[in-house]
Design a protein around this motif. Structure first.
Motif, mmCIF file in Angstrom:
data_model
loop_
_atom_site.group_PDB
_atom_site.id
_atom_site.type_symbol
_atom_site.label_atom_id
_atom_site.label_comp_id
_atom_site.label_asym_id
_atom_site.label_seq_id
_atom_site.Cartn_x
_atom_site.Cartn_y
_atom_site.Cartn_z
ATOM 1 N N ASP A 87 0.862 -1.186 0.000
ATOM 2 C CA ASP A 87 0.000 0.000 0.000
ATOM 3 C C ASP A 87 0.901 1.239 0.000
ATOM 4 O O ASP A 87 1.458 1.623 1.026
ATOM 5 C CB ASP A 87 -0.896 -0.009 1.242
ATOM 6 C CG ASP A 87 -1.981 1.067 1.176
ATOM 7 O OD1 ASP A 87 -1.817 2.012 0.375
ATOM 8 O OD2 ASP A 87 -2.959 0.969 1.925
ATOM 9 N N GLU A 89 0.080 4.417 -1.549
ATOM 10 C CA GLU A 89 -0.585 5.678 -1.881
ATOM 11 C C GLU A 89 -0.199 6.800 -0.916
ATOM 12 O O GLU A 89 0.132 7.923 -1.331
ATOM 13 C CB GLU A 89 -2.096 5.489 -1.873
ATOM 14 C CG GLU A 89 -2.852 6.724 -2.358
ATOM 15 C CD GLU A 89 -4.349 6.479 -2.469
ATOM 16 O OE1 GLU A 89 -5.072 7.420 -2.810
ATOM 17 O OE2 GLU A 89 -4.787 5.335 -2.219
ATOM 18 N N GLU A 92 3.448 7.821 -1.434
ATOM 19 C CA GLU A 92 3.655 8.618 -2.641
ATOM 20 C C GLU A 92 3.172 10.057 -2.444
ATOM 21 O O GLU A 92 3.788 11.008 -2.940
ATOM 22 C CB GLU A 92 2.927 7.965 -3.825
ATOM 23 C CG GLU A 92 3.596 6.672 -4.278
ATOM 24 C CD GLU A 92 2.820 5.969 -5.378
ATOM 25 O OE1 GLU A 92 1.675 6.400 -5.646
ATOM 26 O OE2 GLU A 92 3.341 4.997 -5.945
ATOM 27 N N GLN A 93 2.071 10.233 -1.712
ATOM 28 C CA GLN A 93 1.595 11.577 -1.431
ATOM 29 C C GLN A 93 2.569 12.330 -0.543
ATOM 30 O O GLN A 93 2.814 13.532 -0.720
ATOM 31 C CB GLN A 93 0.222 11.524 -0.758
ATOM 32 C CG GLN A 93 -0.392 12.894 -0.490
ATOM 33 C CD GLN A 93 -0.576 13.713 -1.750
ATOM 34 O OE1 GLN A 93 -1.188 13.241 -2.708
ATOM 35 N NE2 GLN A 93 -0.049 14.922 -1.778
ATOM 36 N N ASN A 150 -4.862 11.873 2.841
ATOM 37 C CA ASN A 150 -4.395 10.517 2.546
ATOM 38 C C ASN A 150 -4.013 9.761 3.813
ATOM 39 O O ASN A 150 -4.176 8.545 3.894
ATOM 40 C CB ASN A 150 -3.192 10.573 1.594
ATOM 41 C CG ASN A 150 -3.615 10.631 0.142
ATOM 42 O OD1 ASN A 150 -3.912 9.623 -0.472
ATOM 43 N ND2 ASN A 150 -3.671 11.845 -0.395
#
Length: 344
Positions: A87, A89, A92-93, A150
């Motif tokens: 996971d 995400e 990356e943010q 996020n």
């Protein structure tokens, strides 16, 4: 009268541990929290240096330290290739936030510093400088909002509850934002009349009667506009010291436009009349000058001599009052920031 470039970041952090192996999603968030917390603490050191230090070298050193902390955090987060069990995400943010933050603080900062060098050349330049400075903060805060969103998505996915940042550091950063914003709003009111006043002084130095009248009218207008704004201005923490200092400058500037400028114009017109009369007398021989012409010229000379003394007196008076008002505003502005921005 320079307005300092300030960079204020917010990061919602969570309690972090020393765990390095991500057996649980909490361990993963704790590890990231440790890195982002280091950035937040370094950011605060920079903010505190801006508020409480006059040492430009020290301020720039803290800025470079902040950039370095972002770079170090980026390397560690990049090493988490799989994020938490694939996971990625949130990771990356976070990297996107770190990348944009580094660019804004490093590259955009240099541009803003260059803008600051010419900001005092006009009110438009000053507004552009402040807009560019605020845009840096806006871009970073937009990424912070995305990052926090996020983070919550990740937390909800794994049943983790994350509250708002109520840490002492978070409180300090929030206070700093509010203090600097309050100072900036008053600075713009102050700067608009102060810059117009400098144009008026330049017109007087050049004996430009049209420019004196134009800038005098503008000075009166901007002073009135500023005084109206102060009537509804909400001072930070109800501290009126900088509001009152701004009011003092505006009231002086208005008096300068209404009392000083007309006397300057009157003196210049008298002097102009004298110069024209003197030129006429010089172009005539002593024998061709009538008694009336001589008497009128001598009367004009006496009148001018008298007005020179009056003009010098009022000029000295207003120069002194102007310097006192401006110096008082600058000192009060520094005091206001130092008083309200918490000390590290």
């Amino acid at each position: 009268m320079k307005l300092t470039f300030t960079l204020l970041l917010f990061l919602i952090t969570i309690t972090f541990s020393n765990a390095q192996e991500f057996k649980t999603p909490v361990d993963y968030l704790n590890y990231i929290g440790k890195e982002t917390d280091a950035i937040s603490r370094t950011t605060w050191k920079y903010t505190s240096a801006v508020a409480h230090s006059k040492n430009a070298r020290r301020i720039d050193v803290t800025r470079k330290t902040l950039v370095k902390s972002i770079q170090n955090a980026t390397k560690k987060i990049e090493a988490l290739k799989d994020g938490y069990k694939g996971d990625v995400e949130y990771k990356e943010q976070l990297l996107a936030y770190l990348s944009i933050s580094e660019k804004q603080i490093n590259q955009e900062y240099e541009k803003i510093i260059n803008m600051q060098e010419v900001a005092e050349q006009s009110y438009d330049f000053m507004e552009a400088f402040i807009l560019a400075r605020d845009l840096v903060n806006t871009k970073i805060n937009e990424e912070v909002n995305k990052l926090n969103a996020n983070q919550k998505i990740f937390a909800n996915k794994y049943g983790i509850q994350i509250g708002e940042d109520k840490s002492e550091l978070g409180k300090k950063m929030k206070i700093s934002n509010e203090v600097f914003e309050n100072h900036t709003q008053l600075f713009l009111i102050f700067f608009k009349v102060n810059f117009t006043e400098s144009l008026l002084m330049n017109a007087i130095a050049q004996n430009n009667l049209n420019a004196i009248q134009q800038n005098s009218n503008a000075l009166e207008q901007y002073s009135n506009e500023g005084l109206d704004k102060l009537k509804t201005f909400k001072a930070y923490n109800n501290d009126l010291i900088l509001v009152n200092a701004t009011k003092k400058v505006l009231e002086f500037s208005k008096k300068e436009a209404l009392e000083f400028s007309p006397k300057v114009v009157a003196f210049m017109m008298l002097n102009q009349k004298f110069q024209e009369s003197k030129k006429t007398m010089d172009n005539k021989s002593a024998a061709s000058r009538s008694k009336e012409e001589v008497d009128n010229f001598n009367k004009l000379v006496n009148e001018l001599n008298k007005e020179v003394g009056n003009y010098n007196a009022i000029n000295n008076k207003f120069n002194s009052e102007r310097a006192n008002a401006i110096n008082f505003w600058n000192v009060t502005g520094d005091t206001f920031i130092s008083k309200h921005v918490p000390i590290d």
